[in-house]
Structures are given as structure tokens and as C-alpha cells.
Design an enzyme around this catalytic site. Sequence first.
Site, PDB file in Angstrom:
ATOM      1  N   GLY A 113      39.196  37.836  30.979  1.00  0.00           N
ATOM      2  CA  GLY A 113      40.050  37.664  29.811  1.00  0.00           C
ATOM      3  C   GLY A 113      39.145  37.580  28.597  1.00  0.00           C
ATOM      4  O   GLY A 113      37.921  37.748  28.715  1.00  0.00           O
ATOM      5  N   SER A 114      39.729  37.249  27.463  1.00  0.00           N
ATOM      6  CA  SER A 114      38.925  37.262  26.233  1.00  0.00           C
ATOM      7  C   SER A 114      37.755  36.275  26.290  1.00  0.00           C
ATOM      8  O   SER A 114      36.661  36.573  25.821  1.00  0.00           O
ATOM      9  CB  SER A 114      39.828  36.954  25.034  1.00  0.00           C
ATOM     10  OG  SER A 114      40.616  35.801  25.300  1.00  0.00           O
TER      11      SER A 114
ATOM     12  N   GLU B 246      35.858  35.557  28.612  1.00  0.00           N
ATOM     13  CA  GLU B 246      34.772  35.982  29.501  1.00  0.00           C
ATOM     14  C   GLU B 246      34.017  37.198  28.985  1.00  0.00           C
ATOM     15  O   GLU B 246      32.896  37.473  29.419  1.00  0.00           O
ATOM     16  CB  GLU B 246      35.314  36.291  30.911  1.00  0.00           C
ATOM     17  CG  GLU B 246      35.841  35.074  31.651  1.00  0.00           C
ATOM     18  CD  GLU B 246      37.158  34.571  31.085  1.00  0.00           C
ATOM     19  OE1 GLU B 246      37.972  35.393  30.640  1.00  0.00           O
ATOM     20  OE2 GLU B 246      37.362  33.332  31.064  1.00  0.00           O
TER      21      GLU B 246
ATOM     22  N   GLU C 274      43.388  36.685  40.957  1.00  0.00           N
ATOM     23  CA  GLU C 274      42.214  35.860  41.223  1.00  0.00           C
ATOM     24  C   GLU C 274      42.104  35.416  42.685  1.00  0.00           C
ATOM     25  O   GLU C 274      41.002  35.152  43.177  1.00  0.00           O
ATOM     26  CB  GLU C 274      42.192  34.645  40.298  1.00  0.00           C
ATOM     27  CG  GLU C 274      41.938  34.987  38.828  1.00  0.00           C
ATOM     28  CD  GLU C 274      43.169  35.519  38.091  1.00  0.00           C
ATOM     29  OE1 GLU C 274      44.232  35.665  38.723  1.00  0.00           O
ATOM     30  OE2 GLU C 274      43.053  35.775  36.872  1.00  0.00           O
TER      31      GLU C 274
ATOM     32  N   HIS D  31      39.250  33.764  34.628  1.00  0.00           N
ATOM     33  CA  HIS D  31      39.711  33.565  33.267  1.00  0.00           C
ATOM     34  C   HIS D  31      40.242  32.154  33.045  1.00  0.00           C
ATOM     35  O   HIS D  31      41.340  31.815  33.499  1.00  0.00           O
ATOM     36  CB  HIS D  31      40.800  34.588  32.934  1.00  0.00           C
ATOM     37  CG  HIS D  31      41.304  34.444  31.521  1.00  0.00           C
ATOM     38  ND1 HIS D  31      40.463  34.388  30.442  1.00  0.00           N
ATOM     39  CD2 HIS D  31      42.564  34.326  31.023  1.00  0.00           C
ATOM     40  CE1 HIS D  31      41.178  34.253  29.336  1.00  0.00           C
ATOM     41  NE2 HIS D  31      42.446  34.200  29.655  1.00  0.00           N
TER      42      HIS D  31
ATOM     43  N   HIS E 169      44.830  21.026  64.467  1.00  0.00           N
ATOM     44  CA  HIS E 169      45.952  21.527  63.675  1.00  0.00           C
ATOM     45  C   HIS E 169      47.232  20.808  64.100  1.00  0.00           C
ATOM     46  O   HIS E 169      47.632  19.840  63.454  1.00  0.00           O
ATOM     47  CB  HIS E 169      46.043  23.058  63.847  1.00  0.00           C
ATOM     48  CG  HIS E 169      47.095  23.702  63.002  1.00  0.00           C
ATOM     49  ND1 HIS E 169      47.388  25.033  63.082  1.00  0.00           N
ATOM     50  CD2 HIS E 169      47.912  23.203  62.068  1.00  0.00           C
ATOM     51  CE1 HIS E 169      48.352  25.323  62.216  1.00  0.00           C
ATOM     52  NE2 HIS E 169      48.679  24.230  61.597  1.00  0.00           N
TER      53      HIS E 169
ATOM     54  N   GLY F  97      43.134  28.409  56.846  1.00  0.00           N
ATOM     55  CA  GLY F  97      44.495  28.808  57.211  1.00  0.00           C
ATOM     56  C   GLY F  97      45.290  29.277  56.007  1.00  0.00           C
ATOM     57  O   GLY F  97      46.486  29.551  56.118  1.00  0.00           O
TER      58      GLY F  97
HETATM   59  N1  TZD Z   1      51.227  30.215  52.403  1.00  0.00           N
HETATM   60  C1  TZD Z   1      49.879  30.274  52.498  1.00  0.00           C
HETATM   61  C2  TZD Z   1      49.054  30.592  51.295  1.00  0.00           C
HETATM   62  N2  TZD Z   1      49.245  30.035  53.655  1.00  0.00           N
HETATM   63  C3  TZD Z   1      49.983  29.721  54.752  1.00  0.00           C
HETATM   64  N3  TZD Z   1      49.305  29.474  55.876  1.00  0.00           N
HETATM   65  C4  TZD Z   1      51.398  29.695  54.701  1.00  0.00           C
HETATM   66  C5  TZD Z   1      51.978  29.939  53.487  1.00  0.00           C
HETATM   67  C6  TZD Z   1      52.263  29.316  55.894  1.00  0.00           C
HETATM   68  N4  TZD Z   1      52.189  30.294  56.996  1.00  0.00           N
HETATM   69  C7  TZD Z   1      51.387  30.111  58.093  1.00  0.00           C
HETATM   70  O1  TZD Z   1      50.627  29.149  58.282  1.00  0.00           O
HETATM   71  S1  TZD Z   1      51.533  31.380  59.199  1.00  0.00           S
HETATM   72  C8  TZD Z   1      52.686  32.178  58.246  1.00  0.00           C
HETATM   73  C9  TZD Z   1      52.936  31.464  57.073  1.00  0.00           C
HETATM   74  C10 TZD Z   1      53.876  31.914  56.037  1.00  0.00           C
HETATM   75  C11 TZD Z   1      53.285  33.455  58.706  1.00  0.00           C
HETATM   76  C12 TZD Z   1      52.375  34.630  58.610  1.00  0.00           C
HETATM   77  O2  TZD Z   1      53.094  35.788  58.955  1.00  0.00           O
HETATM   78  P1  TZD Z   1      52.424  37.106  59.427  1.00  0.00           P
HETATM   79  O3  TZD Z   1      51.928  36.811  60.905  1.00  0.00           O
HETATM   80  O4  TZD Z   1      53.456  38.157  59.424  1.00  0.00           O
HETATM   81  O5  TZD Z   1      51.213  37.393  58.665  1.00  0.00           O
HETATM   82  P2  TZD Z   1      52.768  36.525  62.236  1.00  0.00           P
HETATM   83  O6  TZD Z   1      51.869  37.055  63.301  1.00  0.00           O
HETATM   84  O7  TZD Z   1      54.079  37.224  62.162  1.00  0.00           O
HETATM   85  O8  TZD Z   1      52.891  35.036  62.355  1.00  0.00           O
END
Ligand code: TZD
Length: 524
Positions: free
Chosen positions: A25-26, A28, A47, A70, A280, A398
Site C-alpha cells: 500500500g502507500s 510501503e 495477505e 500494508h 486436538h 490447523g
Molecule cells: N476456518 C479456518 C481458517 N480454519 C479451520 N480449520 C476452519 C475454519 C474449520 N475447519 C476445519 O478445521 S476442517 C474444515 C473446516 C471448515 C473443513 C475443510 O473442508 P475441506 O476438507 O473440503 O477442505 P474435507 O476433507 O471435506 O474435510
Amino acid sequence: MPTVRRIVHEFLERRGLTTIFGNPGSNELPFLTELPESFRYVLGLHEGVVVGMADGFSQVTGKPVLVNLHSASGSGNAMGALTNAVYSRSPLVLTAGQQVRSAVGMEAMLANVDAAQLMKPLVGWAGEPTCAGDVPRSLAQAVFEAELRRRPTYLSVPYDDWDVELDSSAAVTLGRDVRRGLVPAEAVSAELVDRVGEARNPVLVLGGDIDADGLFDRAVALAEHLNLPTWVAPSPHRLPFPNRHPLARGVLPAAIAGVARAFEGHDLVLVLGAPVFRYHQHVPGEYLPAGCSLVQVTDDAGAAARAPFGEALVADPGAVIEALLAGLPSRRVERPFTPNPEPAVGEGALHPEQVFAALRDTGADDTRYVVESTSTNGSWWRQMDLRRPGSYLFPASGGLGFGLPAAVGAGLGRPDRPVVAVVGDGSANYGVTALWTAAQHRVPVTFVILRNGTYGALRWFAGLLGTPDAPGVDIPGLDFTSIAEGYGVPAVTVTDVEDLRSRLKAPADGPRLIQVDTQPTTPD
Ligand code: TZD
Ligand code: CA
């Protein structure tokens, strides 16, 4: 007299931070002007994608990488992707342009109010130089802190600093070298060697740091030398051990009770290069079975300190591996690799196992897979046979939005290895603009999108958590061929496994996307 800009450009050049991932952006632009020839600017359109690409690039090169964001809004957009870089321990050096010094206090447009505070607690270090004269030293600190802590850092720089001329003393920073070396004292090593040597039935657990540190082959040598059953630590973001090796026991379950069950019958768990542990699903229980003790060796002081149980030694896992190899006699037993089972066959759509078997059979041995498909985890490990270091990257926190960008970053960082992104139809959306960067730089990544029409993992979790009526888990009506074409990447939809195999075998000199309709599965 050199300007702040000249000195900083030269510092970055000397340290090899000449690939900049950014979205400017400006604020930077004054930093980005007059970049020497050796610099390459990789523009990301969002980003999150900028940071994901930098993370992939850093993980395959093993080097710190400069990211240019930015002000506050760009930094905020980067933050989700940054959680992955924190847990992959990627030394990303984030910089953001600040308003001119006199305009920050009055909160003019684009002032980044309390900039350093914004990114905490994610980054290991954050700062804004107190005067223009301190910009070169602060930037050097941001680079060294990232390398030493193995964690992203953040530096905000007011944009009127770059033209300020400095006297020659500001350049002393240029020649600095800062290193780390965490070899344990001999007596400490010897004690650990004895402990492993005397254990009745020890077991090895390896984490992502083993692969990141170039210790994959040495870890295999150690496991074979001592004939140690070997697990991958829970929630892996890299693969530290060949998954079909006869000593491989798989990935530890990411739950307290499951881990304890896996260690049943062992008296000593030796964990190298991993936190203890990245659980988890919350399934409470004893951390270890009775009669079992655990020793963790990590260079990450934070990971050692926060583990809820076990003993920890803060040291380079590589030094401990060498001490164990040198200090204990061989118990080696020759055995063949474990063959993959026949892939499950889908009805109506391909089973993910068929897709992965096709990747395994058609891909070069040194293919790097960037995986972001959550419900297909079990299928993946059943069908893949990964024997090389650096073969597998997965979002370390994750946080979705890593797969497509990190694959592009990996391809840019190490063009000598083929890159395949294996990404779910849900995950692909969070980092989809990476396709544009792949097209612009002609990065030869094969993007395989598994389209099952749902957030498969959430469906599975809904069952586990007893929330079957929760909304927001299906994603019908997405077509990644149209989306990819719009960003300049040629794309096809595949429904037949032979068609998939022949397309995967065809050479590609630029990016391509293959959308495969797949049957929903559960992660186990
Ligand atoms: N938003 C973000 C940024 N990270 C996350 N991990 C999630 C939401 C929640 N989430 C999971 O932990 S797995 C998943 C979500 C929305 C589904 C991913 O779907 P996909 O894969 O189609 O990539 P599968 O194999 O159908 O589960
Ligand atoms: Ca899906």
C-alpha cells in the site's frame, strides 16, 4: 551518506532475503523503491496468501523470508495464516509500513496504532524503531530474532524513515553474524544414552523439527540402529520418517487417552523435535501408561516448558541422535517396507484412496505434497509411500488457507522438486488467490482439488461432539475449474481414475488444476 533504505536493502541482500512476499500500500512504497536487481517481489492478492506462500518458501529453503504487509489492515488479514507459521516454526520476518511519524499520534488514515502490540502474542518479537537511525538495527534484530527463536517477527516502519541519510556507523549492523548451537554437555548426553540403552522396550516419537532440521535420514538411521518402533508426533505438519518403513507405527492419535494407549508396554518414550503433545480432540485420561516415562529433546524452550508431563532437555535433537548412534551397539534387523493396501473404491464418485494411489503410482519419488484435506487423513497415510525428506507439508496450526499458497511458495523456493497440492473443496477457498500468483510466475504446481461438496471433517466432528444439527457444514455449487481459469490456471474436472492417472502422468510446465469429484469419508 547512505539512506536508511540503501542500508536495509544491502543488509537483506547480504543475508539472502531477496525474495519478498507482499501486498503493498502507500505506506510501503518508499521501502520498495530502488530495490537492487537481485530482489524478486512476489505479489499475493491477499495477505493470508502472502504469508502462506512465504511459509511454504521458508519451510522448503530452511531460511528466513521477508514479508511486506500494508499497515494494520494488511497485518490483520495476515494473522490467520500466521498461526500456521508459528507452529511450523517458520522464521518469517513481517514488515509493515507505518504512517509518517508525525501522523501516527493523531491517527491519520493508515496509522497503525500501537503496531507492535497488534501482532502479539503470535509473533516472537515485534517492534517499531524509536527513530529513523535505528531502523537498520531493528530490521536486523527482526531477522535474528526470527532465526534464533524460529518464530515469525514483526517490524513496523514509519515511511518517512526510508529517505533519511545516516552516517557510516549505522552500517556496522551489516556485517553481523548471529548463530545458534545447542549441543548438550557430554555428561548430559551420556546420561541420556545410558537411559535409552538400559530401557527394556523404548519407543521413538519424531516431530516436524526433525524434517525441518534436515535430520530425516539421521532419524531413520537411529531408529534402524536401535530397532525402535517409531511414531510421528500428533498433528504433524511435516513428515519426519518414511510412512511405510517397517519400524513406522503411524501418526499418534491427537488425544491424551489415545497416546497413552499407543505407549502401552513401553517403559521409555524418547521424543525428538516435537512438542509434548499437540493434542486436538479432548479425550482426558492418564498421559502415560503405568511404568512408562518420557524424555523430550527439543531446541524449543517454550515447548519444553509448557509440556504437562515428562522430562525435557533443551538441545539440538541432531546432537542427541549422533550421541545415541555413537554410544549404543546396533540392534538392527533388516525388514522390507510395508506395502500399501489395495485402495478402497468409491461409489458414484472416486474414493480419496483411489486418488492418492494414483498420485503415489504416477508421481516422482521426490514429489513434495502440500496437503490440506481434513476428512481424508486416514486414506492419505494408507495409500502414500513417502520416503524422502521434505515430502509433506500440512497447516501446522490447523488454520485453513495454507495449502494452495504454501504449494506456490514451495515451488518458488525449490523449483528442483515437483510440487502437488492436495486440497479439499472447502480449504481451497481460503487461499484461492494463490492460483493467480502461480499463473503469473508459471510455478509448475499440480493442484488437486478433492470435491466432496462438504466440510467433511466438520460432519465427522458433529458426530463426535453430538451436534448433528449444526448448520454450515455443506458447500454445494463450487466449480474450481471456472475459478482457476479466472485466475489464469488451466483446469479440468476428472471423474474416472484412469483419466486421472493419465492426466497426472502428462508433463506440465506451468500450474494446472485437476478437480476430482470424491466420495465423503471420515478422517480415520
Ligand atoms: N476456518 C479456518 C481458517 N480454519 C479451520 N480449520 C476452519 C475454519 C474449520 N475447519 C476445519 O478445521 S476442517 C474444515 C473446516 C471448515 C473443513 C475443510 O473442508 P475441506 O476438507 O473440503 O477442505 P474435507 O476433507 O471435506 O474435510
Ligand atoms: Ca470437502
